[in-house]
Motif scaffolding. Sequence first.
Motif, PDB file in Angstrom:
ATOM      1  N   UNK A   1      28.911 -39.514  -0.258  1.00  0.00           N
ATOM      2  CA  UNK A   1      28.815 -39.770   1.181  1.00  0.00           C
ATOM      3  C   UNK A   1      27.654 -38.985   1.793  1.00  0.00           C
ATOM      4  N   UNK A   2      27.451 -37.769   1.343  1.00  0.00           N
ATOM      5  CA  UNK A   2      26.354 -36.941   1.851  1.00  0.00           C
ATOM      6  C   UNK A   2      25.010 -37.560   1.513  1.00  0.00           C
ATOM      7  N   UNK A   3      24.874 -38.099   0.311  1.00  0.00           N
ATOM      8  CA  UNK A   3      23.617 -38.735  -0.077  1.00  0.00           C
ATOM      9  C   UNK A   3      23.373 -39.982   0.754  1.00  0.00           C
ATOM     10  N   UNK A   4      24.411 -40.772   0.974  1.00  0.00           N
ATOM     11  CA  UNK A   4      24.243 -42.000   1.758  1.00  0.00           C
ATOM     12  C   UNK A   4      23.805 -41.679   3.185  1.00  0.00           C
ATOM     13  N   UNK A   5      24.474 -40.746   3.808  1.00  0.00           N
ATOM     14  CA  UNK A   5      24.128 -40.374   5.187  1.00  0.00           C
ATOM     15  C   UNK A   5      22.765 -39.685   5.229  1.00  0.00           C
ATOM     16  N   UNK A   6      22.510 -38.791   4.285  1.00  0.00           N
ATOM     17  CA  UNK A   6      21.241 -38.072   4.264  1.00  0.00           C
ATOM     18  C   UNK A   6      20.056 -39.004   4.054  1.00  0.00           C
ATOM     19  N   UNK A   7      20.174 -39.936   3.123  1.00  0.00           N
ATOM     20  CA  UNK A   7      19.071 -40.869   2.912  1.00  0.00           C
ATOM     21  C   UNK A   7      18.889 -41.803   4.099  1.00  0.00           C
ATOM     22  N   UNK A   8      19.978 -42.194   4.737  1.00  0.00           N
ATOM     23  CA  UNK A   8      19.857 -43.023   5.943  1.00  0.00           C
ATOM     24  C   UNK A   8      19.116 -42.269   7.043  1.00  0.00           C
ATOM     25  N   UNK A   9      19.427 -40.996   7.210  1.00  0.00           N
ATOM     26  CA  UNK A   9      18.722 -40.188   8.207  1.00  0.00           C
ATOM     27  C   UNK A   9      17.245 -40.010   7.853  1.00  0.00           C
ATOM     28  N   UNK A  10      16.971 -39.775   6.587  1.00  0.00           N
ATOM     29  CA  UNK A  10      15.586 -39.589   6.164  1.00  0.00           C
ATOM     30  C   UNK A  10      14.790 -40.871   6.376  1.00  0.00           C
ATOM     31  N   UNK A  11      15.369 -42.009   6.043  1.00  0.00           N
ATOM     32  CA  UNK A  11      14.682 -43.289   6.248  1.00  0.00           C
ATOM     33  C   UNK A  11      14.445 -43.540   7.727  1.00  0.00           C
ATOM     34  N   UNK A  12      15.434 -43.231   8.556  1.00  0.00           N
ATOM     35  CA  UNK A  12      15.277 -43.418   9.992  1.00  0.00           C
ATOM     36  C   UNK A  12      14.173 -42.526  10.563  1.00  0.00           C
ATOM     37  N   UNK A  13      14.146 -41.288  10.153  1.00  0.00           N
ATOM     38  CA  UNK A  13      13.114 -40.373  10.617  1.00  0.00           C
ATOM     39  C   UNK A  13      11.747 -40.815  10.112  1.00  0.00           C
ATOM     40  N   UNK A  14      11.680 -41.281   8.873  1.00  0.00           N
ATOM     41  CA  UNK A  14      10.393 -41.728   8.335  1.00  0.00           C
ATOM     42  C   UNK A  14       9.864 -42.946   9.093  1.00  0.00           C
ATOM     43  N   UNK A  15      10.754 -43.837   9.479  1.00  0.00           N
ATOM     44  CA  UNK A  15      10.317 -45.016  10.236  1.00  0.00           C
ATOM     45  C   UNK A  15       9.753 -44.626  11.596  1.00  0.00           C
ATOM     46  N   UNK A  16      10.317 -43.601  12.204  1.00  0.00           N
ATOM     47  CA  UNK A  16       9.845 -43.178  13.533  1.00  0.00           C
ATOM     48  C   UNK A  16       8.635 -42.247  13.466  1.00  0.00           C
ATOM     49  N   UNK A  17       8.620 -41.331  12.522  1.00  0.00           N
ATOM     50  CA  UNK A  17       7.597 -40.282  12.487  1.00  0.00           C
ATOM     51  C   UNK A  17       6.585 -40.432  11.363  1.00  0.00           C
ATOM     52  N   UNK A  18       6.826 -41.279  10.392  1.00  0.00           N
ATOM     53  CA  UNK A  18       5.956 -41.490   9.238  1.00  0.00           C
ATOM     54  C   UNK A  18       5.746 -40.231   8.403  1.00  0.00           C
ATOM     55  N   UNK A  19       6.753 -39.372   8.359  1.00  0.00           N
ATOM     56  CA  UNK A  19       6.702 -38.183   7.514  1.00  0.00           C
ATOM     57  C   UNK A  19       8.129 -37.748   7.173  1.00  0.00           C
ATOM     58  N   UNK A  20       8.261 -37.095   6.003  1.00  0.00           N
ATOM     59  CA  UNK A  20       9.535 -36.481   5.638  1.00  0.00           C
ATOM     60  C   UNK A  20       9.379 -34.975   5.487  1.00  0.00           C
ATOM     61  N   UNK A  21       8.244 -34.445   5.952  1.00  0.00           N
ATOM     62  CA  UNK A  21       8.005 -33.011   5.948  1.00  0.00           C
ATOM     63  C   UNK A  21       8.842 -32.381   7.057  1.00  0.00           C
ATOM     64  N   UNK A  22       9.691 -31.450   6.676  1.00  0.00           N
ATOM     65  CA  UNK A  22      10.619 -30.863   7.648  1.00  0.00           C
ATOM     66  C   UNK A  22       9.916 -30.017   8.700  1.00  0.00           C
ATOM     67  N   UNK A  23       8.750 -29.479   8.387  1.00  0.00           N
ATOM     68  CA  UNK A  23       8.023 -28.684   9.375  1.00  0.00           C
ATOM     69  C   UNK A  23       7.437 -29.549  10.485  1.00  0.00           C
ATOM     70  N   UNK A  24       7.171 -30.815  10.191  1.00  0.00           N
ATOM     71  CA  UNK A  24       6.582 -31.716  11.183  1.00  0.00           C
ATOM     72  C   UNK A  24       7.618 -32.363  12.101  1.00  0.00           C
ATOM     73  N   UNK A  25       8.874 -32.167  11.788  1.00  0.00           N
ATOM     74  CA  UNK A  25       9.928 -32.824  12.577  1.00  0.00           C
ATOM     75  C   UNK A  25      10.418 -31.893  13.670  1.00  0.00           C
ATOM     76  N   UNK A  26      10.187 -32.295  14.904  1.00  0.00           N
ATOM     77  CA  UNK A  26      10.677 -31.527  16.051  1.00  0.00           C
ATOM     78  C   UNK A  26      11.372 -32.471  17.014  1.00  0.00           C
TER      79      UNK A  26
END
Length: 104
Positions: A75-100
């Motif tokens: 369940x953690x992987x499913x939710x985590x990957x969904x969040x990562x994909x959503x953030x990537x679609x909006x911000x075009x990065x998965x670098x945690x330092x660039x996410x604010x």
Amino acid sequence: MVPLTWYLILAAFMFSSGLFAALGRRNAIAVLMGIELMLNAANINLVAFWRYGVTPAANLEGQIFALFVIAVAAAEVAVGLALIISVYRNRRTVNLDDLDILKG
């Protein structure tokens, strides 16, 4: 028969590697993989202590707990990957330092 200490050493190494990956990486996917390593280390401990426990091996508490941890990890992987994909679609990065995103 493999001694209990070998399983505990393996689990400690896996947990330490997962902790390093979760705290030391800047990539969100690498952090997620580190968390998975830590959960797998906990599974090794649960099953090892079940196998080498004082109670007879007919009791399945350790295996049942391990199955719960596996379900939580899935369940953690499913939710985590969904969040990562959503953030990537909006911000075009998965670098945690660039996410604010949550900063006001």
